[in-house]
Design an enzyme around this catalytic site. Structure first.
Site, PDB file in Angstrom:
ATOM      1  N   HIS A 142     -31.562  22.610   0.093  1.00 58.29           N
ATOM      2  CA  HIS A 142     -33.000  22.399   0.259  1.00 58.29           C
ATOM      3  C   HIS A 142     -33.737  22.016  -1.012  1.00 58.29           C
ATOM      4  O   HIS A 142     -34.756  21.341  -0.953  1.00 58.29           O
ATOM      5  CB  HIS A 142     -33.641  23.579   0.989  1.00 58.29           C
ATOM      6  CG  HIS A 142     -33.391  23.469   2.454  1.00 58.29           C
ATOM      7  ND1 HIS A 142     -32.310  24.074   3.043  1.00 58.29           N
ATOM      8  CD2 HIS A 142     -34.003  22.738   3.410  1.00 58.29           C
ATOM      9  CE1 HIS A 142     -32.293  23.748   4.323  1.00 58.29           C
ATOM     10  NE2 HIS A 142     -33.303  22.945   4.579  1.00 58.29           N
ATOM     11  N   GLU A 170     -28.043  20.173  15.760  1.00 63.18           N
ATOM     12  CA  GLU A 170     -27.479  20.402  14.426  1.00 63.18           C
ATOM     13  C   GLU A 170     -26.344  21.418  14.437  1.00 63.18           C
ATOM     14  O   GLU A 170     -25.888  21.853  13.393  1.00 63.18           O
ATOM     15  CB  GLU A 170     -28.580  20.814  13.436  1.00 63.18           C
ATOM     16  CG  GLU A 170     -29.409  22.008  13.845  1.00 63.18           C
ATOM     17  CD  GLU A 170     -30.491  22.364  12.822  1.00 63.18           C
ATOM     18  OE1 GLU A 170     -30.448  21.889  11.687  1.00 63.18           O
ATOM     19  OE2 GLU A 170     -31.386  23.143  13.207  1.00 63.18           O
ATOM     20  N   ASP A 175     -27.215  20.169   8.601  1.00 62.82           N
ATOM     21  CA  ASP A 175     -26.472  21.315   9.115  1.00 62.82           C
ATOM     22  C   ASP A 175     -25.288  20.868   9.950  1.00 62.82           C
ATOM     23  O   ASP A 175     -24.216  21.453   9.877  1.00 62.82           O
ATOM     24  CB  ASP A 175     -27.397  22.216   9.945  1.00 62.82           C
ATOM     25  CG  ASP A 175     -28.185  23.157   9.056  1.00 62.82           C
ATOM     26  OD1 ASP A 175     -27.589  23.715   8.118  1.00 62.82           O
ATOM     27  OD2 ASP A 175     -29.399  23.314   9.272  1.00 62.82           O
ATOM     28  N   CYS A 231     -33.355  13.401  11.680  1.00 64.53           N
ATOM     29  CA  CYS A 231     -34.199  13.824  10.566  1.00 64.53           C
ATOM     30  C   CYS A 231     -33.376  14.399   9.427  1.00 64.53           C
ATOM     31  O   CYS A 231     -33.913  14.819   8.419  1.00 64.53           O
ATOM     32  CB  CYS A 231     -35.259  14.823  11.034  1.00 64.53           C
ATOM     33  SG  CYS A 231     -34.552  16.287  11.791  1.00 64.53           S
TER      34      CYS A 231
HETATM   35  C1  PEP Z   1     -30.835  19.290   9.157  1.00 64.87           C
HETATM   36  O1  PEP Z   1     -30.171  20.317   9.235  1.00 64.87           O
HETATM   37  O2  PEP Z   1     -30.336  18.142   9.172  1.00 64.87           O
HETATM   38  C2  PEP Z   1     -32.299  19.363   9.012  1.00 64.87           C
HETATM   39  C3  PEP Z   1     -33.049  18.291   9.053  1.00 64.87           C
HETATM   40  O3  PEP Z   1     -32.855  20.575   8.813  1.00 64.87           O
HETATM   41  P1  PEP Z   1     -32.778  21.380   7.414  1.00 64.87           P
HETATM   42  O4  PEP Z   1     -32.257  20.428   6.372  1.00 64.87           O
HETATM   43  O5  PEP Z   1     -34.140  21.849   7.101  1.00 64.87           O
HETATM   44  O6  PEP Z   1     -31.821  22.466   7.711  1.00 64.87           O
HETATM   45 MG    MG Z   2     -31.086  22.208   9.668  1.00 69.45          MG
END
Ligand code: PEP
Ligand code: MG
Length: 534
Positions: free
Chosen positions: A182, A425, A449, A496
């Protein structure tokens, strides 16, 4: 001068600035037992540092309410008497503080109540402050950086990253982490060039922190203590890079349509209204992922329904079309500064995201009600993270219905037609995609994920970073399966995860029929260019 090359990067940008070495300072007490005649002087030493802590907190409390709460705890009788008692038992002041804080924290953590757990985190913070004063060291605060620097750290928590001011923090380099951890994602959202998983960078800089550093985030190149000549090369690179950015920005006037005429939706990933506002000049269709946990991270307490409503309302008013609010996705590598999670052996497989929300119904309902109320001001969509079974999706949707019913009774406006979709995911949701497509209004593929779960590769572990690969055939096949399943039921399928912003992945995803790309602000212009070329 020393050059370091990093294999994996999803960032870009050329930076040359002084290093800001961010080190967690060692506050472990070093001396345990004191002689009886030292007891009184030691108590006085503690009292002096207590006065300093209180003075410091009083000043901080003027700016931020959380420090008001910290002040109360710091002055609290139980804490102060606890420490003095332990000094009487011949512990030195550091050891006495450490033990007392440990005991209080354990008591508060054990209470099964979110508010009390928040207090446990506060107590730890105050403990740190006391120990820093006793040891005569200054606690670093990334939010206070007010000159141009490159932050170099072993690792950063997402809650540290959100504090950074992109005006001054020109770049980030961390020793730990992967390209989809993150800290990386947030830096991309904030358009701060970042390189992660840079082995040995901290020891390189340990001896001499007043160094200059250059980085070419796109090429994965770092130059420590550059020569005059190298600095000039970087200045030149910077000029060229800025020119290429200007070129690519000219494409913003064009709609993202492929050569065969498909209009692709191009959206941004955001974490607060500011991110949405900053992305507007890039001509976004909307927000494909609003990471609501950042709203929680930027607060010093669980945000109330009203606080969230104001933030979501502001974001939806800014968003040209849809604002896809993902419900709280904490856990894994995302903590909250005011909430202490129980230790877990495998936090990414643990108590996170929808699992927390379905258990903490009141907290979840406050969020859903806030989202629903914001939907009266524009096109809002609700998206649930980490779903593994249709039962979870149904339960989450039931809570939405319950909140709608309450709002109707209270005569509070919301969009009756609000869409509820889910992130795909987890491997389970890929295998059940056809079933899910019958119950969800849309899909958004979370490859960050999904890749870690499909390949059993921790997304933040630098040792196996080379194995974290969203071009692995299993990931590609999963993405194709999801798109087909969604289209079979006539629902929109977006992505995303960071894969959507990878220039090499975009042509493949277009061929598979992906409808919406939701990417970090740093990648938007590049993705548009590739859509136009394919
Ligand atoms: C993902 O897991 O691809 C996602 C967009 O969510 P995050 O990166 O916040 O886990
Ligand atoms: Mg995620």
């Amino acid at each position: 001068m020393k050059k370091i090359h990093v294999e994996k990067t999803t960032s870009r940008g050329i930076v040359a600035a002084p290093v800001y070495l961010y080190k967690d300072i060692d506050l472990t007490p070093d001396q345990n037992k004191i002689e009886p005649e030292q007891i009184e002087p030691e108590k006085q030493r503690f009292q002096r540092s207590k006065d300093k802590v209180i003075e410091e907190l009083r000043e901080l409390a003027v700016e931020n309410e959380i420090f008001g709460a910290h002040l109360e705890i710091a002055e609290d009788f139980t804490l102060v008497e606890g420490v003095l008692g332990k000094i009487s038992e011949r512990n030195n002041a550091e050891e006495a503080v450490s033990k007392t804080i440990g005991e209080l924290e354990a008591i508060f953590s054990a209470i099964d109540d979110a508010y009390m757990k928040e207090r446990a985190a506060d107590i730890c913070d105050i403990g740190k402050r006391y120990l820093a004063k006793l040891k005569g060291v200054t606690l670093p605060d990334l939010g206070n950086i007010d000159r141009e620097v490159v932050v170099v750290a072993k690792d950063l928590f997402p809650s540290d990253t959100v504090k950074l001011n992109p005006e001054y923090v020109r770049g980030i380099i961390t020793e730990e982490g992967g390209v989809t951890s993150h800290v990386s994602i947030l830096a991309n959202n904030m358009r701060i060039p970042i390189l992660v998983g840079v082995k040995g960078i901290m020891s390189e800089l340990a001896e001499n922190k007043d160094l200059y550093i250059c980085m070419d985030a796109g090429a994965g190149e770092i130059v420590i203590d550059p020569t005059e000549e190298e600095l000039n090369i970087y200045q030149e690179k910077k000029v060229q890079y800025e020119e290429s950015v200007r070129q690519i920005e000219t494409l913003r006037e064009k709609e993202p349509v492929t050569k065969d005429g498909k209009r692709i939706r191009l959206c941004v990933n955001a974490g607060n209204p500011e991110d949405v506002k900053n992305a507007l000049p890039m001509k976004i269709d909307g927000v494909g992922l609003f990471r609501s946990e950042l709203v929680y991270m930027e607060k010093d307490h669980f945000p109330t329904e009203e606080e969230q409503f104001e933030i979501y309302k502001e974001a939806v008013k800014l968003s040209p079309e849809e604002l896809t609010i993902r419900t709280l996705d904490i856990g894994g590598d995302k903590g909250l500064p005011y909430f202490k999670f129980e230790e877990e052996d495998n936090p990414f497989l643990g108590w996170r995201a929808i699992r927390i929300c379905l258990e903490k119904r009141d907290m979840f309902k406050a969020q859903i009600r806030a989202i629903l109320r914001a939907s009266a001001f524009g096109n809002v969509r609700i998206m649930f993270p980490m779903i593994v079974s249709p039962e979870e999706l149904r339960q989450a949707k039931e809570i939405v219905e319950e909140c709608k019913k309450e709002l109707r009774q209270e005569e509070k406006a919301f969009d009756e037609q609000i869409e509820t979709g889910m992130m795909i995911e987890t491997p389970a949701s890929v295998l059940l995609a056809e079933e899910f497509a019958k119950e969800a209004d849309f899909f958004s593929i979370g490859t960050n994920d999904l890749t870690q779960y499909l390949l059993a590769v921790d997304r933040g572990n630098k040792k196996i970073a080379a194995m974290y690969d969203f071009f692995h055939p299993a990931v590609l096949r999963a993405v194709e399966t999801i798109i087909k399943a969604g289209h079979k039921e006539g629902i929109m399928v977006g992505m995303c995860g960071e894969m959507a912003g990878d220039p090499k992945a975009v042509p493949l995803l277009l061929k598979m029929g992906l409808d919406e790309f939701s990417v970090s602000a740093a990648n938007l212009d590049y993705v548009r260019k590739i859509i136009l070329e394919n």
